[in-house]
Scaffold this active site. Structure first.
Site, PDB file in Angstrom:
ATOM      1  NE  ARG A  94     -15.643  -7.003  24.434  1.00 11.64           N
ATOM      2  CZ  ARG A  94     -16.055  -6.673  23.213  1.00 11.64           C
ATOM      3  NH1 ARG A  94     -16.932  -7.422  22.559  1.00 11.64           N
ATOM      4  NH2 ARG A  94     -15.580  -5.592  22.621  1.00 11.64           N
ATOM      5  CG  HIS A 139     -18.473  -1.582  21.959  1.00 17.88           C
ATOM      6  ND1 HIS A 139     -18.315  -2.930  22.195  1.00 17.88           N
ATOM      7  CD2 HIS A 139     -19.248  -1.510  20.849  1.00 17.88           C
ATOM      8  CE1 HIS A 139     -18.980  -3.632  21.279  1.00 17.88           C
ATOM      9  NE2 HIS A 139     -19.551  -2.784  20.450  1.00 17.88           N
ATOM     10  CD  GLU A 185     -16.852  -5.458  15.656  1.00 21.10           C
ATOM     11  OE1 GLU A 185     -17.552  -4.597  15.096  1.00 21.10           O
ATOM     12  OE2 GLU A 185     -17.197  -6.636  15.778  1.00 21.10           O
ATOM     13  CG  ASN A 327     -15.963  -8.807  18.303  1.00 20.76           C
ATOM     14  OD1 ASN A 327     -15.580  -9.396  19.306  1.00 20.76           O
ATOM     15  ND2 ASN A 327     -16.410  -7.565  18.325  1.00 20.76           N
ATOM     16  CE1 TYR A 329     -22.205 -11.354  16.116  1.00 26.67           C
ATOM     17  CE2 TYR A 329     -20.159 -10.173  15.774  1.00 26.67           C
ATOM     18  CZ  TYR A 329     -21.260 -10.462  16.555  1.00 26.67           C
ATOM     19  OH  TYR A 329     -21.407  -9.869  17.786  1.00 26.67           O
ATOM     20  CD  GLU A 395     -19.097  -8.040  19.770  1.00 30.54           C
ATOM     21  OE1 GLU A 395     -19.767  -8.137  18.714  1.00 30.54           O
ATOM     22  OE2 GLU A 395     -18.730  -6.963  20.240  1.00 30.54           O
TER      23      GLU A 395
HETATM   24  C1  BGC Z   1     -20.428  -5.125  17.424  1.00 33.92           C
HETATM   25  C2  BGC Z   1     -21.652  -5.209  18.298  1.00 33.92           C
HETATM   26  C3  BGC Z   1     -22.857  -5.546  17.435  1.00 33.92           C
HETATM   27  C4  BGC Z   1     -22.630  -6.899  16.802  1.00 33.92           C
HETATM   28  C5  BGC Z   1     -23.790  -7.446  15.976  1.00 33.92           C
HETATM   29  C6  BGC Z   1     -20.354  -6.167  16.356  1.00 33.92           C
HETATM   30  O1  BGC Z   1     -19.922  -5.558  15.185  1.00 33.92           O
HETATM   31  O2  BGC Z   1     -19.276  -5.082  18.210  1.00 33.92           O
HETATM   32  O3  BGC Z   1     -21.788  -4.017  18.992  1.00 33.92           O
HETATM   33  O4  BGC Z   1     -24.058  -5.467  18.110  1.00 33.92           O
HETATM   34  O5  BGC Z   1     -21.507  -6.818  15.957  1.00 33.92           O
HETATM   35  O6  BGC Z   1     -24.017  -6.698  14.838  1.00 33.92           O
END
Ligand code: BGC
Length: 501
Positions: A94, A139, A185, A327, A329, A395
């Site tokens: 990607r 992006h 995002e 995405n 995290y 992501e």
């Molecule tokens: C984004 C990335 C970023 C990653 C880590 C995401 O919000 O799409 O570009 O590097 O988080 O912070």
């Protein structure tokens, strides 16, 4: 005794997840984004994007005063990088297109052939090596010239200009690219760039800018999707989706207010963009509409700070994605917060105060902690909220501040998050078809510059050649791709085994 039983139960749970295999057809990849890796900021006719402009005119916004002028120089290293991807064994890569590299004026009046050649070379060599390109059209690299006309995404005309840009890239690359992502995002881009001053273009219009921006992005996504259907789908047979960011919001306590606050956070942070596209009814989530309307009225606004779609626009946007790019995290705990009487802001509108538990492992990025179980809950929420759409994880990854090659905490992150994903697929029936690790190599991490490193490959930014070196996590990921399983006992050759606490 209790401890022994707990350990036994934990190993049973771990073993179960370890036995699960990723289903046939499940695709593994890595992800990157143009401004974070390409460099070559003024090669050929390329003009500045809002990130070039920000880092050149206002470097102190970036933690280490750095920029993406050279970054990883992927612009001149296609051969090296595709070879690395091939060795890693990924099915997909990607990456994103830099709008001002292809259309230096922002408009479709002039196409820079050098920019086009760069992406052609990348796409062709990926395909020649059996790797499927997954291409993000936006992006965050808005041409600065468009930002200067009517403040970029606050300007309704930008919707038309974006659709023209998408038309150009479909016609240039769509014969070979069949998985498209319109936007990365919208929530982060619009909130941090247009409501706050944390990212380009630093608009700082709290409580207003983010809503206007996302409203236009949603329209642009809908119109782009319709354009693809009318002009390209039949010939190119591709798919068009969008990538949304989402944490999992867990209630901070059992109290009804906190449970409602967590659900409201899900609706307002993810539902804000997801509901208009993926729900059956379309449009913004009801709770968001009600809250922002009520807050706006109490603040003395004549119309709501959250714009309204016409009925026709609701229909254009509803269903305007072939898959759900996600995405993810981190997880947060949320408590109800009474926010009337405060300055207008998205946070006040959502009426929730979200925070981390002290027990959760920190990472090199203060906004993320390691909470693997939240991933599974989030996937289940999406499943039940939007009728189990096909989800592609676009992501997921772990940042540290060192770039160390012996990166056990990153391996822990991937093993633990992928185990939760396996449970979501196998036990819960969540329809997840692919996964991209963020990120291929250490790169320019937006406002944190080069201080946070998410890469599977280390990049030496002090060396003009920007050499890449595989971290232990790259080998671990390769093993997962090959075996289609998570193996906590795997230690790549030449590395010391990690110790799991
Ligand atoms: C984004 C990335 C970023 C990653 C880590 C995401 O919000 O799409 O570009 O590097 O988080 O912070």
């Amino acid at each position: 005794m209790k401890r022994i039983i707990a350990l036994f139960l934990m190993s049973v749970v771990l073993c179960q997840a370890q036995d699960y295999e990723f289903p046939p057809g499940f695709l593994f990849g890595v992800a990157s984004a143009s401004y974070q890796v390409e460099g070559a900021w003024n090669t050929s006719d390329k003009t500045e994007s809002i990130w070039d402009y920000l880092t050149h005119t206002n470097p102190s916004v970036i933690l280490d005063n750095s920029n993406g002028d050279i970054a990883c120089d992927t612009y001149s290293k296609t051969d090296i990088d595709v070879e690395l991807l091939k060795n890693l064994g990924v099915d997909t890569y990607r990456f994103s297109l830099s709008w001002p590299r292809i259309l230096p004026n922002g408009y479709n009046d002039y196409i820079d052939q050098d920019g086009v050649s760069y992406y052609n070379k990348l796409i062709d060599s990926l395909l020649a090596n059996g790797i499927t390109p997954v291409v993000t059209i936006f992006h965050w690299e808005l041409p600065q010239s468009l930002q200067e006309i009517g403040n970029g995404w606050l300007n309704r005309d930008t919707v038309d200009v974006f659709v023209d840009y998408a038309d150009v890239v479909f016609s240039l690359f769509g014969d070979r690219v069949t998985t498209w992502i319109t936007f990365n995002e919208p929530h982060i881009f619009c909130e941090f760039g247009y409501s706050k001053a944390r990212m380009a273009p630093l608009m700082n219009l709290d409580g207003i800018g983010g809503y206007e921006c996302a409203h236009n992005l949603l329209l642009a996504n809908g119109r782009t999707y319709r354009l693809y259907n009318e002009k390209y789908r039949e010939i190119q047979q591709g798919r068009v989706g969008i990538t949304l960011d989402a944490a999992w919001y867990e209630p901070g306590s059992d109290s009804e207010d906190d449970v409602l606050a967590a659900e409201r956070s899900m609706q307002m942070l993810l539902g804000w963009v997801a509901h208009p596209i993926y729900s059956e009814t379309g449009n913004y989530p009801a709770v968001m509409r009600e809250r922002v309307d009520a807050m706006s009225e109490a603040e003395g606004y004549q119309t709501s700070r959250l714009p309204y779609f016409t009925d026709e626009e609701v229909e254009i946007i509803k269903g305007s994605a072939d898959f759900f790019g996600l995405n993810h995290y981190t997880t947060e705990l949320c408590a109800a917060a009474d926010s009337f009487d405060s300055e207008p802001s998205f946070e006040a509108d959502s009426g929730a105060n979200c925070y981390f538990s002290d027990n959760w492992e920190t990472t090199g990025a203060s906004q993320f902690r390691v909470v693997p179980w939240g991933f599974r809950k989030l996937l289940n929420w999406i499943k039940s909220e939007y009728n189990n759409p096909e989800v592609i994880i676009t992501e997921n990854g772990y940042g540290d501040n060192t770039g160390d090659l012996h990166d056990c905490r990153r391996i822990y992150f991937y093993n633990a998050y992928l185990s939760e994903l396996l449970k979501a697929i196998t036990e819960d029936g969540c329809n997840v078809s692919g996964y991209h690790a963020w990120t291929f190599m250490d790169n320019f991490e937006w406002a944190s510059g080069y201080t946070i490193k998410f890469g599977l490959y280390n990049v030496d930014f002090n060396d003009p050649d920007r050499p890449r070196t595989a971290k232990m996590s790259a080998y671990n990921y390769k093993n997962i791709i090959q075996t289609r399983k998570v193996d906590w006992s795997y230690t790549p050759e030449g590395f010391e085994a990690c110790e799991w606490e």
